[in-house]
Write an enzyme that holds these catalytic residues in place. Sequence first.
Site, short mmCIF file in Angstrom:
data_model
loop_
_atom_site.label_atom_id
_atom_site.label_comp_id
_atom_site.label_asym_id
_atom_site.label_seq_id
_atom_site.Cartn_x
_atom_site.Cartn_y
_atom_site.Cartn_z
CB SER A 172 -0.95 -0.06 1.20
OG SER A 172 -1.99 0.88 1.08
CG ASP A 329 -6.22 -3.21 -3.45
OD1 ASP A 329 -6.92 -2.35 -2.90
OD2 ASP A 329 -5.01 -3.38 -3.20
CG HIS A 357 -5.59 -2.67 0.23
ND1 HIS A 357 -4.71 -2.23 -0.73
CD2 HIS A 357 -5.20 -2.08 1.40
CE1 HIS A 357 -3.83 -1.40 -0.19
NE2 HIS A 357 -4.11 -1.29 1.10
#
EC number: 3.4.11.5
Length: 380
Positions: A172, A329, A357
Amino acid sequence: MNLILASFSLAPCFCVRFFPSNHNNLNLLFPGQRKIQVSCGGKSEVLKSDTMEPHEAETFVNKRTLYAPIEPYSSGNLKVSDVHTLYWEQSGKPDGHPVVFLHGGPGGGTAPSNRRFFDPEFYRIVLFDQRGAGKSTPHACLEENTTWDLVNDIEKLREHLKIPEWLVFGGSWGSTLALAYSQSHPDKVTGLVLRGIFLLRKKEIDWFYEGGAAAIYPDAWEEFRDLIPENERGSSLVDAYHKRLNSDDLEIQYAAARAWTKWEMMTAYLRPNLENVQKAEDDKFSLAFARIENHYFVNKGFFPSDSHLLDNVDKIRHIKTTIVQGRYDVCCPMMSAWDLHKAWPEAELKIVYDAGHSANEPGISAELVVANEKMKALMG
């Protein structure tokens, strides 16, 4: 039926899987019957036999569980500026191959479970909380808090721990920071394992905060949106939240932080995880998470251009890299991983077809462990 045997060591037990050999490329095997067998201490037991669904076809090969929980063997605090002091810790093998874990957010901080992606008998595992996050101080502080401050902090920590070079692991926002760091210091990076690619471009911010993701989570979106009165929404909810997250009234900050954090936590898993969503009710966590994240987004990641990370791929093209991306995601949609892959075809892209995610989703965590195992083979 002909069978292919695949086994992967995970001391003290290892998992053996039997797959139908209906294709000569394991990454393209078709659905079919499988048996999962665990061997331990010379004894074997078949745990189950089930049918593989089509969406599993690209993620079941080499699946591994996380390593057992471990505790740090050392920890400390590193003063990196007149304002900021970072918490750091080391676990695993003291003389092993160093790996640095870059957490998400920004502002998310580290957790003990982050140590479990790495073989503790091979890796010297370094975790640290970025400026203002987790156990680092001052809490939720935005002063002297930019991408380039964090890049410099990583170097200061590496030098403090007397580490010549290391594997860099980030997901991320951690993937954003990993790319920025490795492009700045490619000679210090032995490999990259990236997850849930986030290039911090305008279209990514707009997707998540200005209505794109709302098409998938309209119920959660309305709760996030409705904290802001209609006459204050203007052209950007990110800006409207920025005003509240930096209010002189702490209760206004907390309310905005809870709503901001809940929106992201609701969308982080393919199926919302209640424990994850409840993090939003922890005011200390949510304030750092929301304030710092929003601060970076309002300032466009402090990058000189929207495509900065893609424009500088040539600096790291030679570095062995694996990208793990959940097909579904919502926080960091696959368009970013795909754009990075097109700019950098030398990097391996692993698409997890049954995940969103979070690094804690089974398919993603499995592929991350496999990626770290592959790096072990390269690093000896």
